[in-house]
Design an enzyme around this catalytic site. Structure first.
Site, short mmCIF file in Angstrom:
data_model
loop_
_atom_site.label_atom_id
_atom_site.label_comp_id
_atom_site.label_asym_id
_atom_site.label_seq_id
_atom_site.Cartn_x
_atom_site.Cartn_y
_atom_site.Cartn_z
N GLU A 178 0.57 -1.00 0.05
CA GLU A 178 0.40 -0.23 0.16
C GLU A 178 0.88 0.99 -0.82
OE1 GLU A 178 -1.35 3.81 1.03
OE2 GLU A 178 -1.21 2.93 3.21
N CYS A 216 -3.04 9.29 4.89
CA CYS A 216 -2.76 8.02 3.43
C CYS A 216 -3.86 7.75 3.37
CB CYS A 216 -1.86 6.56 3.89
SG CYS A 216 -3.44 5.51 4.18
#
Length: 416
Positions: A178, A216
């Site tokens: 990720e 994020c």
């Protein structure tokens, strides 16, 4: 609070309520040639997992801890949730875990993992099921290439992901990555004036400025269609100009008089300091470049802020930039800062094009009024065509639904 304790508690609640059901053996249909047999899938513990976490929001899906061992390496925000989320799933599924934290959160992450170790001891289990590790990045290669780990989940930057994947390849360890995001929030023209002011703007503010923008899955770009764009700017400007910087913790060096003044300050804080000033030179450079290319500094200074009571704090002025275009570097760079970027789209198709104009594809939000079939069609088109691993409709933060898989696609990584 919402991103740390409550989400972690929801993870615990979900695991307790649904964990055993998720672990039950699953019957699968057979075929004509095998009609006299039956097929079954069983979930088994993987042994020792590794979770390399620092301070970036992330979570390991529950079944990942059964299907594969996971290592989580992250770079920014939410050290409490990052440390405990993989521990919860790992212990429930019968495995042990090594938690590798960032050197920037060495004390807090070690303290958080000690909570689970003490809980294990109190319940008659070995505290050695949870181990804590802090090391410098150059030392982590030993962990990422260790044959004792059967799977790695990496969360961080794209360049470092290449290094981790190359390291893992030495032992043929599969990697789930990720790599952050540049999440768009598309605001369609069908949003009413009331909903825009009282529903959409508060959600946008939360999505952009939570944890001082260090998230994020936070909103990095607002893409507004023409009618919404003109209505949205003054609403955002008012809110961002009113944001108050400060610290929720009193300084031990303050005098009694200063303590009294900061007590009032603590009740009126919207945004805290950032964890480090390391990104400030790049941030100010990107903002200056955008302004030079035609963007408008609508609110804030676009620069670091020196707080009168906390001069050592790493504060950055909450900033609103409008007139951002997709060819500007700031439109394709993950900022991780309290900076709102607003981009104008000519129509729904153009909004989708702008949303898909970066390499990232982690999360996204779509705001509209589904009252008519035409409006609903536009919203569904956005959901269908925007490239993202997770999309929220008239909301932000799919990760709050802890039962859903978390992850992106494209430049934001792969796997869940």
């Amino acid at each position: 609070m919402l991103g740390e304790i409550l989400v972690t508690l929801e993870k615990l609640k979900w695991t307790i309520q649904h964990g055993e059901k998720a672990l039950r053996p699953e019957r699968r249909p057979t075929n004509f040639l095998m009609m006299y047999k039956h097929n079954e899938v069983r979930w088994e513990p993987l042994g020792v997992l590794a979770a390399c976490v620092s301070w970036k929001y992330a979570s390991i899906p529950f079944l990942d801890c059964i299907r594969r061992s996971s290592e989580l390496i992250s770079t920014n925000s939410y050290p409490f949730h990052n440390a405990l989320s993989p521990v919860i799933s790992t212990l429930f599924t019968g495995s042990a875990i090594l938690v590798k934290s960032s050197e920037q959160t060495a004390f807090s992450s070690t303290y958080f993992t000690s909570i689970t170790r003490n809980a294990l001891s109190a319940c008659g289990h070995s505290p050695n099921l949870v181990q804590s590790l802090v090391c410098w990045p150059q030392t982590a290669n030993h962990l990422t290439s260790h044959p004792g780990i059967s799977h790695i989940t990496f969360i961080g930057s794209r360049p470092v992901a290449h290094i981790v994947c190359a390291s893992a390849a030495k032992s043929l360890i599969p990697v789930c990555v990720e790599l952050g995001g540049k999440d768009p929030a598309v605001v369609l023209d069908s949003v009413s004036n009331y909903d825009l002011e009282h529903k959409v703007v508060p959600i946008l503010m939360k999505g952009i400025f939570t944890s001082s923008g260090q998230n994020c899955i936070g909103i990095e770009r607002i893409i507004a269609c023409p009618h919404s764009y003109d209505r949205l700017i003054p609403l955002l400007e008012k809110q961002i100009r009113g944001l108050r910087l400060g610290s929720a913790l009193p300084s031990p060096s303050h005098t009694e008089k200063e303590q009294n003044s900061t007590a009032t300050e603590h009740e009126n804080i919207d945004i805290g300091a950032m964890i480090s000033p390391a990104s400030f030179p790049n941030l100010t450079s990107l903002i200056s470049s955008a302004i030079s290319s035609g963007a408008t500094l609508q609110a804030g200074t676009g620069k670091p802020h020196t707080h009168p009571l906390h001069p050592q704090g790493h504060y950055f002025s909450p900033t609103l930039l409008t007139g951002i275009t997709k060819d500007m570097p700031i439109a394709a760079t993950e900022l991780f800062a309290p900076v709102a970027l607003v981009m104008r789209a000519s129509n729904t198709e153009n909004a989708i094009e702008i949303a898909n104009s970066t390499p990232y594809a982690l999360g996204a939000s779509v705001f509209g009024n589904p009252s008519s079939s035409s409006n609903k069609s536009d919203m569904e088109k956005c959901v269908r065509e925007i490239k993202a691993g997770m999309i929220s409709i008239n909301d932000f933060g799919a990760y709050y639904a802890v039962g859903l898989p978390f992850g992106g696609r494209g430049g934001s990584g792969y796997g869940r």
